[in-house]
Design an enzyme around this catalytic site. Structure first.
Site, short mmCIF file in Angstrom:
data_model
loop_
_atom_site.label_atom_id
_atom_site.label_comp_id
_atom_site.label_asym_id
_atom_site.label_seq_id
_atom_site.Cartn_x
_atom_site.Cartn_y
_atom_site.Cartn_z
N ARG A 278 -0.23 72.67 23.60
CA ARG A 278 -0.96 71.54 22.66
C ARG A 278 -1.73 73.47 22.55
O ARG A 278 -1.77 74.44 22.85
CB ARG A 278 -2.16 71.09 23.18
CG ARG A 278 -1.24 69.81 24.14
CD ARG A 278 -2.34 68.83 24.88
NE ARG A 278 -1.40 67.56 24.99
CZ ARG A 278 -2.05 67.20 26.54
NH1 ARG A 278 -1.89 68.72 27.30
NH2 ARG A 278 -0.71 66.26 26.84
N LYS B 73 -5.66 68.21 28.10
CA LYS B 73 -6.41 67.27 27.74
C LYS B 73 -7.01 66.39 28.64
O LYS B 73 -7.75 64.97 28.81
CB LYS B 73 -5.85 66.81 25.88
CG LYS B 73 -5.62 65.49 25.54
CD LYS B 73 -4.26 65.59 24.97
CE LYS B 73 -5.09 63.85 23.99
NZ LYS B 73 -3.85 63.73 23.41
N TYR C 237 12.18 61.07 23.94
CA TYR C 237 13.29 62.17 24.45
C TYR C 237 14.80 60.69 24.91
O TYR C 237 15.37 62.54 24.70
CB TYR C 237 12.65 62.88 24.86
CG TYR C 237 11.45 63.19 24.34
CD1 TYR C 237 11.14 63.98 23.14
CD2 TYR C 237 10.44 62.65 24.48
CE1 TYR C 237 10.55 64.58 22.84
CE2 TYR C 237 8.88 63.61 24.36
CZ TYR C 237 9.49 64.00 22.61
OH TYR C 237 8.03 64.87 22.56
N HIS D 113 2.57 65.89 30.92
CA HIS D 113 2.39 64.16 30.82
C HIS D 113 2.46 64.10 32.63
O HIS D 113 3.24 64.42 33.33
CB HIS D 113 3.60 63.43 30.16
CG HIS D 113 3.84 64.08 28.53
ND1 HIS D 113 4.64 64.94 27.89
CD2 HIS D 113 3.76 63.41 27.27
CE1 HIS D 113 4.73 64.94 26.76
NE2 HIS D 113 3.69 64.16 25.97
N ARG E 139 5.27 71.08 19.12
CA ARG E 139 4.99 70.13 20.64
C ARG E 139 6.45 69.49 21.39
O ARG E 139 7.13 69.76 22.16
CB ARG E 139 3.45 69.68 21.51
CG ARG E 139 3.42 69.07 22.61
CD ARG E 139 2.23 68.76 23.10
NE ARG E 139 1.97 67.91 24.48
CZ ARG E 139 2.73 67.86 25.29
NH1 ARG E 139 2.12 69.60 25.63
NH2 ARG E 139 1.93 67.27 25.93
N HIS F 226 1.56 70.16 16.37
CA HIS F 226 0.92 69.66 17.19
C HIS F 226 2.61 68.81 17.36
O HIS F 226 3.75 68.70 18.04
CB HIS F 226 -0.06 68.26 17.42
CG HIS F 226 0.63 67.43 18.47
ND1 HIS F 226 0.45 68.36 19.83
CD2 HIS F 226 0.89 66.43 19.01
CE1 HIS F 226 0.31 67.48 20.50
NE2 HIS F 226 0.63 66.31 20.18
#
Length: 384
Positions: free
Chosen positions: A155, A180, A271, A262, A238, A235
């Site tokens: 990020r 994050k 994805y 994640h 990413r 972003h």
């Protein structure tokens, strides 16, 4: 027992107090500062907190959703409004318990905009080349940050917070002590990622990059505007990097999640269509190895022009625009095509040997005699 007396405080003042005493201790303080400034532009900010009702909150929500973002020319997104309401809800909960400026949280009962399925903006080969060239010429630090994002899926905040004492260039690992989601993470650094980092002055300690979040945001905005690249957020890089991890076909979902940070596999479900596409080649067991190798060596469009050399003679210049600085010059068109084919073949072969990604061929302009296709494997078949 009578209820405690309510202390009068406007929403605007409460937001200021929240920023100074609560938000300042959060990782997302800067984002909450921006959202607070937005809310304070509306009439609701002048109301006392104990006077604000669910109707007021719903009205604010609907007004925001009906507005156009002046920067993008598109409607304000539901995610933007949802985050603003989340800030207000947190504020009312704190104020109700600790400040005594309201007795209820009117945000809790109001319908929130639906969470979007997420942006699916992919970086095109042309955009990647143009941004890379622009950053390389204008600012080395921006150049490194741009490519590091594509190599690591980190990020923006994680990249800007990188410190040299947390980077092991020998073993290829960058340690992120705080992310994050509140957990530390070790990010593997590819050979390309390490090479980009080594373009910066390497130190034993200290920040790798000097940009603040707002300074970098401004630099990114200026770059995309000057290059006329629309609707590309930093972003999105990413998302692009994670998409490329799936397209490699050599990493499983758990490995990609470990790289990207994640915590929920649900976040990576978007994805899976990329993974399915990659599995096609594995299911086709009868495909010969030569066909796999040949897939690297496809024709690319090229622009051919006639130029005057210093000796007064004419020459032919061919430029393959999908690559940076890939061009040749020769006295005849046939020789120029042959040289261009050889250079393209060498470029693709080196990339295949190193396992590096190459850009996909761009579109050939229709009915434009100045554009031809350069075939790396059979220059004699290239149309003139």
């Amino acid at each position: 027992m009578p209820s405690p007396r309510i202390r009068k405080m406007s929403l605007s003042r409460a937001l200021d107090k929240y920023l100074k005493t609560v938000s300042v201790h959060k990782k997302g303080h800067q984002q909450e500062f921006y959202r607070s400034n937005v809310i304070k532009r509306y009439p609701i900010a002048l109301r006392n907190m104990d006077e604000i009702t669910t109707v007021d909150i719903a009205t604010y929500r609907d007004v925001r959703l009906a507005e156009i973002n002046p920067r993008t020319g598109k409607p304000i997104t539901g995610n933007t409004v949802r985050l603003e309401l989340a800030l207000l809800s947190s504020l009312f909960n704190i104020a109700r318990v600790e400040w005594g400026t309201c007795r209820t949280n009117p945000v809790e009962l109001v319908r929130k905009p639906k969470v979007s399925s997420g942006r699916d903006r992919r970086l095109t080969s042309s955009e990647e080349r143009r941004l890379s060239r622009y950053f390389r010429e204008k600012n080395l630090m921006l150049y490194v940050i741009f490519h590091l994002a594509l190599e690591t899926a980190m990020r923006q905040g994680e990249i800007l917070a990188l410190r040299w004492e947390h980077i092991d260039l020998r073993h290829g690992v960058a340690h992120l002590p705080e992310t994050k989601n509140g957990h530390s993470r070790d990010v593997p650094l590819s050979r390309r990622a390490r090479n980009f980092l080594q373009m910066m002055p390497v130190n034993l300690h200290g920040n790798v990059f000097d940009y603040t979040a707002s300074g970098f945001k401004n630099a990114w905005r200026i770059a995309t505007q000057r290059l006329r690249i629309e609707d590309l957020h930093f972003h999105d890089l990413r998302h692009e990097a994670i998409s490329r991890f799936f397209e490699l076909g050599s990493l499983n979902v758990m490995e990609i999640a470990a790289i990207s940070g994640h915590r929920s596999m649900n976040m990576l479900k978007r994805y899976t269509h990329l993974r399915a596409w990659q599995l096609v080649s594995k299911l086709d067991a009868r495909r010969r190895q030569t066909q796999k190798v040949a897939a690297w060596f496809v024709p690319y469009p090229a622009h051919i022009t006639t130029i005057n050399e210093e000796n007064g003679q004419k020459a032919h210049r061919i430029e393959i625009g999908d690559f940076d600085n890939l061009h040749v010059t020769a006295t005849t068109k046939e020789e120029a095509v042959h040289r261009a084919s050889e250079v393209l073949l060498r470029t693709l072969a080196i990339a295949a040997q190193k396992g590096e990604r190459v850009p996909s061929p761009g579109a050939l302009p229709v009915n434009d005699p100045d554009y031809i296709m350069i075939c790396p494997l059979n220059p004699g078949s290239t149309p003139l």
